[in-house]
Design a protein around this motif. Structure first.
Motif, mmCIF file in Angstrom:
data_model
loop_
_atom_site.group_PDB
_atom_site.id
_atom_site.type_symbol
_atom_site.label_atom_id
_atom_site.label_comp_id
_atom_site.label_asym_id
_atom_site.label_seq_id
_atom_site.Cartn_x
_atom_site.Cartn_y
_atom_site.Cartn_z
ATOM 1 N N GLY A 103 -4.594 14.879 22.280
ATOM 2 C CA GLY A 103 -4.878 15.404 23.604
ATOM 3 C C GLY A 103 -6.152 16.227 23.636
ATOM 4 N N ASP A 104 -6.396 16.864 24.782
ATOM 5 C CA ASP A 104 -7.592 17.689 24.919
ATOM 6 C C ASP A 104 -7.575 18.890 23.981
ATOM 7 O OD1 ASP A 104 -8.554 15.996 26.810
ATOM 8 O OD2 ASP A 104 -8.072 17.250 28.542
ATOM 9 N N LEU A 105 -6.383 19.313 23.543
ATOM 10 C CA LEU A 105 -6.286 20.498 22.694
ATOM 11 C C LEU A 105 -6.599 20.214 21.223
ATOM 12 C CD1 LEU A 105 -3.181 22.359 24.134
ATOM 13 C CD2 LEU A 105 -5.576 22.521 24.780
ATOM 14 N N ARG A 106 -7.007 19.006 20.900
ATOM 15 C CA ARG A 106 -7.426 18.747 19.523
ATOM 16 C C ARG A 106 -8.720 19.484 19.209
ATOM 17 N NH1 ARG A 106 -8.560 14.237 22.534
ATOM 18 N NH2 ARG A 106 -10.679 13.414 22.482
ATOM 19 N N ASP A 107 -9.450 19.900 20.248
ATOM 20 C CA ASP A 107 -10.611 20.754 20.073
ATOM 21 C C ASP A 107 -10.109 22.193 19.930
ATOM 22 O OD1 ASP A 107 -12.883 22.305 20.231
ATOM 23 O OD2 ASP A 107 -13.774 21.170 21.878
ATOM 24 N N PRO A 108 -10.369 22.860 18.789
ATOM 25 C CA PRO A 108 -9.860 24.230 18.604
ATOM 26 C C PRO A 108 -10.277 25.184 19.706
ATOM 27 C CG PRO A 108 -10.711 23.349 16.538
ATOM 28 C CD PRO A 108 -11.083 22.364 17.600
ATOM 29 N N ARG A 109 -11.439 24.967 20.312
ATOM 30 C CA ARG A 109 -11.879 25.845 21.388
ATOM 31 C C ARG A 109 -10.970 25.730 22.602
ATOM 32 N NH1 ARG A 109 -17.859 23.778 22.053
ATOM 33 N NH2 ARG A 109 -16.635 21.859 21.937
ATOM 34 N N LEU A 110 -10.457 24.514 22.856
ATOM 35 C CA LEU A 110 -9.548 24.319 23.974
ATOM 36 C C LEU A 110 -8.154 24.825 23.651
ATOM 37 C CD1 LEU A 110 -10.557 20.693 25.061
ATOM 38 C CD2 LEU A 110 -11.264 22.851 26.097
ATOM 39 N N ALA A 111 -7.757 24.720 22.385
ATOM 40 C CA ALA A 111 -6.410 25.134 21.993
ATOM 41 C C ALA A 111 -6.268 26.636 21.910
ATOM 42 C CB ALA A 111 -6.059 24.507 20.639
ATOM 43 N N ALA A 112 -7.387 27.346 21.718
ATOM 44 C CA ALA A 112 -7.307 28.792 21.491
ATOM 45 C C ALA A 112 -6.676 29.525 22.656
ATOM 46 C CB ALA A 112 -8.709 29.345 21.217
ATOM 47 N N LEU A 113 -6.999 29.107 23.895
ATOM 48 C CA LEU A 113 -6.527 29.853 25.062
ATOM 49 C C LEU A 113 -5.012 29.800 25.234
ATOM 50 C CD1 LEU A 113 -7.067 31.529 27.563
ATOM 51 C CD2 LEU A 113 -7.531 29.422 28.811
ATOM 52 N N PRO A 114 -4.372 28.608 25.329
ATOM 53 C CA PRO A 114 -2.915 28.606 25.510
ATOM 54 C C PRO A 114 -2.159 29.173 24.318
ATOM 55 C CG PRO A 114 -3.709 26.365 25.176
ATOM 56 C CD PRO A 114 -4.914 27.230 25.370
ATOM 57 N N VAL A 115 -2.675 28.974 23.106
ATOM 58 C CA VAL A 115 -1.999 29.523 21.934
ATOM 59 C C VAL A 115 -2.064 31.045 21.952
ATOM 60 C CG1 VAL A 115 -2.066 29.686 19.427
ATOM 61 C CG2 VAL A 115 -2.347 27.468 20.523
ATOM 62 N N ALA A 116 -3.240 31.604 22.240
ATOM 63 C CA ALA A 116 -3.376 33.061 22.319
ATOM 64 C C ALA A 116 -2.499 33.625 23.430
ATOM 65 C CB ALA A 116 -4.840 33.438 22.549
ATOM 66 N N ALA A 117 -2.469 32.956 24.577
ATOM 67 C CA ALA A 117 -1.643 33.423 25.686
ATOM 68 C C ALA A 117 -0.166 33.382 25.324
ATOM 69 C CB ALA A 117 -1.909 32.575 26.927
ATOM 70 N N ALA A 118 0.250 32.334 24.600
ATOM 71 C CA ALA A 118 1.658 32.236 24.187
ATOM 72 C C ALA A 118 2.015 33.367 23.224
ATOM 73 C CB ALA A 118 1.923 30.877 23.538
ATOM 74 N N VAL A 119 1.123 33.653 22.270
ATOM 75 C CA VAL A 119 1.390 34.735 21.319
ATOM 76 C C VAL A 119 1.438 36.080 22.042
ATOM 77 C CG1 VAL A 119 0.486 35.968 19.319
ATOM 78 C CG2 VAL A 119 0.417 33.475 19.371
ATOM 79 N N GLY A 120 0.472 36.321 22.914
ATOM 80 C CA GLY A 120 0.478 37.561 23.678
ATOM 81 C C GLY A 120 1.707 37.681 24.558
ATOM 82 N N GLY A 121 2.130 36.544 25.117
ATOM 83 C CA GLY A 121 3.308 36.524 25.972
ATOM 84 C C GLY A 121 4.611 36.658 25.211
ATOM 85 N N MET A 122 4.556 36.641 23.896
ATOM 86 C CA MET A 122 5.746 36.902 23.080
ATOM 87 C C MET A 122 5.726 38.313 22.511
ATOM 88 S SD MET A 122 6.361 33.342 21.025
ATOM 89 C CE MET A 122 8.074 33.740 20.701
ATOM 90 N N VAL A 123 4.575 38.782 22.096
ATOM 91 C CA VAL A 123 4.479 40.097 21.461
ATOM 92 C C VAL A 123 4.741 41.214 22.474
ATOM 93 C CG1 VAL A 123 2.928 41.699 20.296
ATOM 94 C CG2 VAL A 123 2.935 39.280 19.651
ATOM 95 N N ALA A 124 4.097 41.147 23.630
ATOM 96 C CA ALA A 124 4.229 42.229 24.610
ATOM 97 C C ALA A 124 5.666 42.409 25.097
ATOM 98 C CB ALA A 124 3.279 41.985 25.783
#
Length: 436
Positions: A103-124
């Motif tokens: 998919g489009d997220l095979r580019d690490p630059r594209l994957a960084a945003l949803p992955v970071a948001a998911a981690v932030g949305g779990m830690v907080a």
């Protein structure tokens, strides 16, 4: 995050490729219908559990079926949580692997945003829950992971109703965020909620899992070969003490995404996803919701005691405050770190609306509540009340924000639909020059 032609600054929530947008649209339609069924099943369970026939509901959830010789004499509620949710996580594993491989997220630059948001949305949310329950007694801290997961079907069903013209990039972001944090949640379950570990069944589970992997890598699609191996893997993981839904994720990750040779038709992961997603969204998750959401709120003590419990307060605060702060804060951090701009016509109000939607936790939250406090316990009932109230309030707040933007989305979509050629692909997705 994309870099438009002739522009050096990347954009957050930029347009993806047309094939990926079309695929995500198909997924969203299935998950939206599944979300409606999930909500319907939860409402039926809640009404039934508070009706004069509540004893029938309790008897149904506690009915034991299955072979006792294999330690599979489980209640129907356990079969729904351990068995049917394995299908849900199998599909989630397929989806995530396909996103990162093809998919489009095979580019690490594209994957960084949803992955970071998911981690932030779990830690907080976890931090807020811990802060509220730090001095609570009776093991209240065991529920720290309850508000960490976003319910895919529930959130997308709400989104389909309140924001019918949300740009595809934002919908893809919400879907990917929900899949990532669900899989992070199952990792938390495997690590923190495995009370006893039996190494022999866990080691034996590698045999059917290895055979399953070997067959799917050879592109074998025969259900009569794969299904018994998948069932054996699930049963052995269940016997090991690790939550059985982990087997679903492992089986999903084993399926190859790309075709071995060029040719027509979907790859094996896409083939399985088309087969199992309707079962997951239309049957597995709603049935689990039916057995998990039935909590009595009209008992002799009324509704009040559950609302004053620190567990209830912690879960609601984590869903309403922690989730939006985590998702929005992580997105802002990615924007600052990469010096990216939001895509044209989008604003931070859009991101806030999605962050509020991420506070809709249901399926995995209820599952973690059962594991943390014990199915049917008083604290488990308080978790159910908190998740239901927190998810409802998160949906209402998201509605207020996204409905304001919906007319703007509608105008954008109308412009795109006018620019559709005979090939059926909007011109905005055809940025490459025509072949000479």
């Amino acid at each position: 995050m994309t870099v438009p032609p002739g522009r050096s600054t990347p954009r957050l929530f930029g347009r993806g490729s047309w094939p990926e947008v079309s695929r995500i649209a198909d997924i969203l339609r299935t998950e939206t219908v599944g979300g409606a069924l999930l909500v319907g099943a939860a409402v039926i369970a809640l009404v039934w559990a508070n009706s004069p026939w509540s004893g029938i509901y309790e008897g149904l959830t506690g009915l034991q079926v299955g072979p006792s010789a294999l330690h599979l004499d489980l209640t129907l509620a356990q079969w729904a949580g351990d068995g049917l949710l394995a299908i849900f996580f199998f599909v989630a594993g397929l989806e995530l692997k396909r996103e990162f491989v093809a998919g489009d997220l095979r580019d690490p630059r594209l994957a960084a945003l949803p992955v970071a948001a998911a981690v932030g949305g779990m830690v907080a949310p976890a931090l807020i829950y811990v802060a509220i329950n730090a001095r609570a007694a009776d093991g209240a801290l065991a529920g720290w992971a309850v508000p960490t997961a976003t319910d895919i079907a529930f959130a997308l069903a709400v989104l389909a109703v309140i924001a019918t013209h949300l740009p595809a990039a934002l919908r893809t972001f919400l879907l990917t965020l929900a899949v990532v944090d669900d899989l992070l949640a199952i990792t938390i379950i495997a690590i923190f909620y495995t009370r006893s570990l039996q190494l022999v069944p866990l080691a034996l589970a590698l045999i059917p899992l290895g055979l399953f992997t070997l067959l799917v890598q050879r592109r074998v699609r025969s259900w009569w070969l794969l299904l018994p191996l998948a069932a054996a893997t699930w049963a052995l993981v269940h016997a090991s003490g690790v939550h059985a839904t982990v087997a679903g994720v492992l089986l999903g990750f084993a399926v190859p995404v790309k075709r071995r040779a060029e040719g027509p038709g979907p790859g094996l992961a896409e083939h399985f996803e088309h087969r199992f997603r309707p079962i997951s969204a239309g049957f597995a998750v709603p049935v689990f919701a039916f057995f998990a959401a039935g909590v009595s709120v009209i008992g002799p003590d009324g509704f009040g005691p559950g609302l004053t419990d620190s567990v209830t307060i912690g879960v609601i605060a984590a869903l309403l405050v922690g989730k939006p702060c985590g998702v929005l804060g992580a997105t802002w951090a990615v924007q600052r770190f990469t010096r990216a701009d939001l895509a044209e016509d989008l604003s931070w109000w859009d991101v806030l609306g999605l962050a509020l939607l991420a506070g809709i936790g249901f399926t995995v939250s209820l599952l973690i509540g059962e594991l943390a406090f014990g199915a049917g316990s008083e604290r488990d009932d308080h978790v159910k009340v908190a998740v239901l109230l927190g998810s409802l309030l998160a949906a209402l707040l998201a509605t207020v924000v996204l409905r304001i933007r919906n007319s703007h989305y509608r105008r954008m979509c109308a412009e795109e639909e006018r620019d559709v050629d005979a090939d059926g692909v909007p011109d905005v997705y055809q940025t490459d020059p025509p072949p000479t």
